[in-house]
Scaffold this motif. Sequence first.
Motif, PDB file in Angstrom:
ATOM      1  N   ILE A 140       0.821  -1.212   0.000  1.00  0.00           N
ATOM      2  CA  ILE A 140       0.000   0.000   0.000  1.00  0.00           C
ATOM      3  C   ILE A 140       0.854   1.261   0.000  1.00  0.00           C
ATOM      4  CG2 ILE A 140      -1.899  -1.187   1.150  1.00  0.00           C
ATOM      5  CD1 ILE A 140      -1.094   0.163   3.762  1.00  0.00           C
ATOM      6  N   GLY A 141       2.168   1.108  -0.141  1.00  0.00           N
ATOM      7  CA  GLY A 141       3.036   2.267  -0.271  1.00  0.00           C
ATOM      8  C   GLY A 141       3.526   2.876   1.025  1.00  0.00           C
ATOM      9  N   GLU A 142       3.320   2.211   2.157  1.00  0.00           N
ATOM     10  CA  GLU A 142       3.778   2.750   3.450  1.00  0.00           C
ATOM     11  C   GLU A 142       5.204   2.270   3.724  1.00  0.00           C
ATOM     12  OE1 GLU A 142       2.333   4.857   5.351  1.00  0.00           O
ATOM     13  OE2 GLU A 142       0.427   5.005   4.271  1.00  0.00           O
ATOM     14  N   GLU A 143       6.146   2.784   2.952  1.00  0.00           N
ATOM     15  CA  GLU A 143       7.529   2.313   3.059  1.00  0.00           C
ATOM     16  C   GLU A 143       8.180   2.755   4.369  1.00  0.00           C
ATOM     17  OE1 GLU A 143       9.426   3.708  -0.414  1.00  0.00           O
ATOM     18  OE2 GLU A 143       8.246   2.473  -1.793  1.00  0.00           O
ATOM     19  N   ASP A 144       7.897   3.985   4.811  1.00  0.00           N
ATOM     20  CA  ASP A 144       8.483   4.479   6.064  1.00  0.00           C
ATOM     21  C   ASP A 144       7.982   3.668   7.257  1.00  0.00           C
ATOM     22  OD1 ASP A 144       9.840   6.390   4.643  1.00  0.00           O
ATOM     23  OD2 ASP A 144       8.365   7.979   5.009  1.00  0.00           O
ATOM     24  N   ALA A 145       6.696   3.335   7.250  1.00  0.00           N
ATOM     25  CA  ALA A 145       6.142   2.532   8.345  1.00  0.00           C
ATOM     26  C   ALA A 145       6.752   1.134   8.356  1.00  0.00           C
ATOM     27  CB  ALA A 145       4.619   2.449   8.212  1.00  0.00           C
ATOM     28  N   ALA A 146       6.944   0.545   7.168  1.00  0.00           N
ATOM     29  CA  ALA A 146       7.563  -0.780   7.085  1.00  0.00           C
ATOM     30  C   ALA A 146       8.987  -0.743   7.624  1.00  0.00           C
ATOM     31  CB  ALA A 146       7.552  -1.272   5.643  1.00  0.00           C
ATOM     32  N   GLU A 147       9.714   0.325   7.306  1.00  0.00           N
ATOM     33  CA  GLU A 147      11.083   0.447   7.804  1.00  0.00           C
ATOM     34  C   GLU A 147      11.103   0.558   9.319  1.00  0.00           C
ATOM     35  OE1 GLU A 147      14.903   3.480   7.299  1.00  0.00           O
ATOM     36  OE2 GLU A 147      13.338   3.381   5.758  1.00  0.00           O
ATOM     37  N   ASP A 148      10.155   1.308   9.900  1.00  0.00           N
ATOM     38  CA  ASP A 148      10.091   1.453  11.355  1.00  0.00           C
ATOM     39  C   ASP A 148       9.766   0.123  12.028  1.00  0.00           C
ATOM     40  OD1 ASP A 148      10.643   4.124  11.051  1.00  0.00           O
ATOM     41  OD2 ASP A 148       8.531   4.757  11.157  1.00  0.00           O
ATOM     42  N   VAL A 149       8.847  -0.654  11.438  1.00  0.00           N
ATOM     43  CA  VAL A 149       8.464  -1.945  12.014  1.00  0.00           C
ATOM     44  C   VAL A 149       9.643  -2.909  11.999  1.00  0.00           C
ATOM     45  CG1 VAL A 149       7.021  -3.981  11.686  1.00  0.00           C
ATOM     46  CG2 VAL A 149       6.018  -1.701  11.496  1.00  0.00           C
ATOM     47  N   LEU A 150      10.352  -2.976  10.870  1.00  0.00           N
ATOM     48  CA  LEU A 150      11.480  -3.903  10.773  1.00  0.00           C
ATOM     49  C   LEU A 150      12.618  -3.474  11.692  1.00  0.00           C
ATOM     50  CD1 LEU A 150      12.548  -6.420   9.453  1.00  0.00           C
ATOM     51  CD2 LEU A 150      13.406  -5.028   7.574  1.00  0.00           C
ATOM     52  N   ALA A 151      12.839  -2.164  11.817  1.00  0.00           N
ATOM     53  CA  ALA A 151      13.888  -1.679  12.708  1.00  0.00           C
ATOM     54  C   ALA A 151      13.567  -2.020  14.158  1.00  0.00           C
ATOM     55  CB  ALA A 151      14.073  -0.169  12.541  1.00  0.00           C
ATOM     56  N   ALA A 152      12.281  -1.962  14.525  1.00  0.00           N
ATOM     57  CA  ALA A 152      11.885  -2.313  15.885  1.00  0.00           C
ATOM     58  C   ALA A 152      12.028  -3.809  16.135  1.00  0.00           C
ATOM     59  CB  ALA A 152      10.445  -1.871  16.140  1.00  0.00           C
ATOM     60  N   ALA A 153      11.736  -4.640  15.118  1.00  0.00           N
ATOM     61  CA  ALA A 153      11.858  -6.093  15.276  1.00  0.00           C
ATOM     62  C   ALA A 153      13.302  -6.534  15.389  1.00  0.00           C
ATOM     63  CB  ALA A 153      11.197  -6.805  14.101  1.00  0.00           C
ATOM     64  N   LEU A 154      14.190  -5.796  14.692  1.00  0.00           N
ATOM     65  CA  LEU A 154      15.609  -6.109  14.772  1.00  0.00           C
ATOM     66  C   LEU A 154      16.232  -5.252  15.862  1.00  0.00           C
ATOM     67  CD1 LEU A 154      16.282  -6.240  10.938  1.00  0.00           C
ATOM     68  CD2 LEU A 154      15.798  -8.143  12.470  1.00  0.00           C
TER      69      LEU A 154
END
Length: 351
Positions: A140-154
Motif C-alpha cells: 500500500i506504499g507505506e515504506e516508512d512505516a515498514a522500515e520502522d516496524v522492521l527496525a523495531a523487530a531487529l
Amino acid sequence: MLRSTPLEELVIPDGTTVEEHDLVTDGDVVVGGQSTVEFGVRGNTVIAGERTRFGGHIEAEGDCRLDMWCDVAADVLVGEDAYLGERVHIGGELKVAGDLDIGDDVDIDDGFEANGWIVIRNPMPTIVFLFVYLSHLLRIGEEDAAEDVLAAALDADRDAQPLLVPRGTHVSDDAWRVSAPARIGDDCRLHGNLRAESLTVGRDTIVFGSLRAKDDLTVGRATEIKGDVTTRNGTVSIGPGVHVWGDVAAENVRLHENATVDGTIRVADEMEMHTDSVLDDADEAAEAMAAVAADLDETAFVDSDGAPDRAADEPPEDEADSSSSSDEAGSTPSSDEAGSETVSPESSSGE
C-alpha cells in the motif's frame, strides 16, 4: 538504511564474508520462509521464516527466532533469548544465554541449556505476522512505516544493515539463486554463482563465481569476479578497476576504460567505454582517502609546534647563496669604516 523493498530483495551488507562454510555478517540476519541456506550463519539477531533449512550451525550474538518446521543441521548458540516454533529440528545442541520460548514437538538431538526462563508455548506465529504485515505495508506504499516496524523487530541501535534473504531463496557454495533483485555490499567475499532478477555488486568485493541476471547488472569499483558476467535482457555496467576473469555477455555493455576483462565481450546492441563510477551511492572509501590527502596537504608545511614551516617560504639554497654574495659584493665598506675596524700590531702587543 533499509531499502524500499526489504523483504523482496536479496541484500548482502558491507563486509559480509563466507568463512569455512559460514556466512558471517556484523548485522542481523533475516531469512524468508521456505528458503535453504547451506552455510552456517553467524550474526547478531537471526530470524528465519517457516520451513527454512540451514546446512550448518547458527551463532547469534543477540536473539534467535526460528519459525515452525525450521531445520538446523548443527548447533544453535544464542547470546540472548531464543524462540523456537512448532516442530523445529536442531541436529546438534542448543545453548541459550537468556530465556527460551519453545513450541510443541521441538526436536533437539544433543539437548539444550538455557540460563533464563524456559516457557513452552508457540511464539513463532508472530514472525509469520511480521512478514505478512511488512508485505502489506509495502503493497500500500507505506515504506516508512515498514522500515520502522522492521527496525523495531531487529536491533535498532546497530549501525550495520541486516542481511535480508527473500522467501524461497537457495544459498550454497555452488549457487545463490533468488527470484528477486539482489544487492551485494562493499568489501564482501562470497563463494558461489549468483543468479538474480537484477544484480548490483559493490566496491572492493570478491566473488568466486559468475554473475547472471535477467535485467541490469552493475559491478562497482575494484571488484573481482572470478567467472562470467552475463545478463539476458539488460545492460552490464562495469566500474573502474574491475577485473572480470571470464566472459561478459549482454544486450548492452558499459565498460570503464580502466576495467579488465580476460575473456570475450559479446554485445547484442551497443558497446560503450566510459569514465563513470556506475554506482549511485557515496564512495566512503574514496571520500576518506580524499580527506586524508587534504589533511596531508594542509600539514605539509607546518612544523611540530603547529607554526607554518618557514622553509616553505624561503628561496632555494642556491638562490639564497647568490643573493647573499651579491649583497656582500654591493656593500664594500668605506676606507673610514675599514680603518676603524683594523687592529694595529702595536696595540695588540701592548695588550
